[in-house]
Design a protein around this motif. Structure first.
Motif, PDB file in Angstrom:
ATOM      1  N   PRO A 183      37.147  -6.141 -78.491  1.00  0.00           N
ATOM      2  CA  PRO A 183      37.866  -6.265 -77.223  1.00  0.00           C
ATOM      3  C   PRO A 183      37.498  -7.510 -76.417  1.00  0.00           C
ATOM      4  CG  PRO A 183      37.040  -4.039 -77.513  1.00  0.00           C
ATOM      5  CD  PRO A 183      36.463  -4.869 -78.618  1.00  0.00           C
ATOM      6  N   GLY A 184      38.512  -8.306 -76.091  1.00  0.00           N
ATOM      7  CA  GLY A 184      38.328  -9.489 -75.274  1.00  0.00           C
ATOM      8  C   GLY A 184      37.716 -10.673 -75.997  1.00  0.00           C
ATOM      9  N   THR A 214      37.269 -14.559 -85.669  1.00  0.00           N
ATOM     10  CA  THR A 214      38.399 -15.331 -85.178  1.00  0.00           C
ATOM     11  C   THR A 214      38.553 -15.024 -83.692  1.00  0.00           C
ATOM     12  OG1 THR A 214      39.465 -15.139 -87.334  1.00  0.00           O
ATOM     13  CG2 THR A 214      40.847 -15.849 -85.482  1.00  0.00           C
ATOM     14  N   PRO A 215      38.245 -15.980 -82.828  1.00  0.00           N
ATOM     15  CA  PRO A 215      38.309 -15.727 -81.388  1.00  0.00           C
ATOM     16  C   PRO A 215      39.744 -15.639 -80.872  1.00  0.00           C
ATOM     17  CG  PRO A 215      37.746 -18.010 -81.815  1.00  0.00           C
ATOM     18  CD  PRO A 215      37.802 -17.330 -83.149  1.00  0.00           C
ATOM     19  N   THR A 216      39.925 -14.941 -79.744  1.00  0.00           N
ATOM     20  CA  THR A 216      41.228 -14.875 -79.092  1.00  0.00           C
ATOM     21  C   THR A 216      41.534 -16.215 -78.435  1.00  0.00           C
ATOM     22  OG1 THR A 216      40.322 -14.167 -76.964  1.00  0.00           O
ATOM     23  CG2 THR A 216      40.950 -12.412 -78.526  1.00  0.00           C
ATOM     24  N   VAL A 217      42.796 -16.441 -78.153  1.00  0.00           N
ATOM     25  CA  VAL A 217      43.213 -17.656 -77.453  1.00  0.00           C
ATOM     26  C   VAL A 217      42.531 -17.717 -76.091  1.00  0.00           C
ATOM     27  CG1 VAL A 217      45.190 -18.843 -76.418  1.00  0.00           C
ATOM     28  CG2 VAL A 217      45.393 -17.826 -78.690  1.00  0.00           C
ATOM     29  N   LEU A 222      39.620 -16.517 -75.187  1.00  0.00           N
ATOM     30  CA  LEU A 222      38.219 -16.898 -75.349  1.00  0.00           C
ATOM     31  C   LEU A 222      38.101 -18.386 -75.664  1.00  0.00           C
ATOM     32  CD1 LEU A 222      35.263 -15.980 -75.400  1.00  0.00           C
ATOM     33  CD2 LEU A 222      35.568 -15.426 -77.817  1.00  0.00           C
ATOM     34  N   LYS A 223      38.989 -18.902 -76.524  1.00  0.00           N
ATOM     35  CA  LYS A 223      38.998 -20.329 -76.818  1.00  0.00           C
ATOM     36  C   LYS A 223      39.273 -21.146 -75.560  1.00  0.00           C
ATOM     37  CE  LYS A 223      40.634 -20.143 -81.598  1.00  0.00           C
ATOM     38  NZ  LYS A 223      41.743 -20.558 -82.478  1.00  0.00           N
ATOM     39  N   ASP A 224      40.240 -20.682 -74.746  1.00  0.00           N
ATOM     40  CA  ASP A 224      40.564 -21.387 -73.502  1.00  0.00           C
ATOM     41  C   ASP A 224      39.382 -21.371 -72.538  1.00  0.00           C
ATOM     42  OD1 ASP A 224      43.085 -21.958 -74.452  1.00  0.00           O
ATOM     43  OD2 ASP A 224      44.093 -20.378 -73.290  1.00  0.00           O
ATOM     44  N   GLU A 225      38.701 -20.238 -72.444  1.00  0.00           N
ATOM     45  CA  GLU A 225      37.530 -20.125 -71.576  1.00  0.00           C
ATOM     46  C   GLU A 225      36.458 -21.128 -71.992  1.00  0.00           C
ATOM     47  OE1 GLU A 225      35.253 -18.618 -68.420  1.00  0.00           O
ATOM     48  OE2 GLU A 225      37.303 -18.075 -68.929  1.00  0.00           O
ATOM     49  N   LEU A 226      36.220 -21.234 -73.277  1.00  0.00           N
ATOM     50  CA  LEU A 226      35.237 -22.180 -73.781  1.00  0.00           C
ATOM     51  C   LEU A 226      35.680 -23.620 -73.519  1.00  0.00           C
ATOM     52  CD1 LEU A 226      32.606 -22.753 -75.297  1.00  0.00           C
ATOM     53  CD2 LEU A 226      33.900 -22.604 -77.429  1.00  0.00           C
ATOM     54  N   ALA A 227      36.964 -23.911 -73.735  1.00  0.00           N
ATOM     55  CA  ALA A 227      37.484 -25.263 -73.519  1.00  0.00           C
ATOM     56  C   ALA A 227      37.385 -25.684 -72.056  1.00  0.00           C
ATOM     57  CB  ALA A 227      38.931 -25.349 -73.990  1.00  0.00           C
ATOM     58  N   ASN A 228      37.460 -24.721 -71.150  1.00  0.00           N
ATOM     59  CA  ASN A 228      37.428 -25.026 -69.726  1.00  0.00           C
ATOM     60  C   ASN A 228      36.036 -24.915 -69.107  1.00  0.00           C
ATOM     61  OD1 ASN A 228      40.212 -25.569 -69.549  1.00  0.00           O
ATOM     62  ND2 ASN A 228      40.647 -23.385 -69.503  1.00  0.00           N
ATOM     63  N   THR A 229      35.038 -24.635 -69.916  1.00  0.00           N
ATOM     64  CA  THR A 229      33.665 -24.532 -69.431  1.00  0.00           C
ATOM     65  C   THR A 229      33.047 -25.927 -69.370  1.00  0.00           C
ATOM     66  OG1 THR A 229      33.427 -22.337 -70.386  1.00  0.00           O
ATOM     67  CG2 THR A 229      31.396 -23.510 -69.896  1.00  0.00           C
TER      68      THR A 229
END
Length: 179
Positions: free
Chosen positions: A77-78, A110-113, A115-122
């Motif tokens: 989840p998440g 395989t991460p969710t989109v 989660l990928k966006d959160e990492l990209a914006n960190t």
């Protein structure tokens, strides 16, 4: 919140830059959080008792393990999905196929989109250390998280950096050192 990265000046012993010192970036490793701490925090955030959260945590772990070992990709989840995979040698003839060809068993995440966006914006905070271990510079990103492609001329060093993972296409995860 920011990702903490260290750039350490190291002597290159192989490759294009052999014999020169280069700054190599890698994530700073944090301490591992205990299962008990995670369960306490999840219980606090959800409003359920720690005992109930522990029972749910244990049950979810058993279900994920059972379904993944049966060949299913299981949702976390998440976060994304995980499944088991393997690497194996190939052979030319069917009579050469055997279990001994398997070279490693893997966990593929395989991460969710999201989660990928959160990492990209960190934000990224880089601390630079010279070859003697002395701190020489600090850098904090202010960009939108875009990554420069090595082949378009924006990057000065196309060689991959060390650290935690950094694979593409399916997000395989083999433990704390990535693929």
């Amino acid at each position: 919140m920011a990702l903490k990265v260290k750039a350490q000046e190291k002597l290159q012993k192989i490759g294009k830059y052999e014999g020169t010192y280069r700054y190599i970036m890698m994530p700073e490793l944090y301490t591992s959080l205990s299962q008990d701490k995670v369960i306490k925090e999840a219980a606090l955030r959800s409003g359920v008792s720690k005992g109930i959260m522990q029972a749910c945590w244990d049950a979810a772990g058993e279900v994920i393990k059972a379904w993944a070992t049966e060949g299913h990709s299981v949702a976390l989840p998440g976060l994304g999905t995980m499944r088991f995979g393997l690497r194996a040698k190939s052979v030319a003839k069917v009579d050469e196929v055997k279990a001994g060809l398997v070279t490693s068993r893997r966990i593929i995440f395989t991460p969710t989109v999201d989660l990928k966006d959160e990492l990209a914006n960190t934000a990224i905070q880089i601390t630079c250390y010279d070859r003697d271990g002395k701190e020489v510079k600090r850098v904090t990103s202010t960009d939108p998280g875009t990554v420069e492609e090595p082949d378009n001329g924006d990057s000065t060093d196309p060689t991959p950096s060390g650290g935690n993972g950094g694979n593409t296409g399916g997000g395989g995860y083999d433990g704390p050192n990535g693929d």
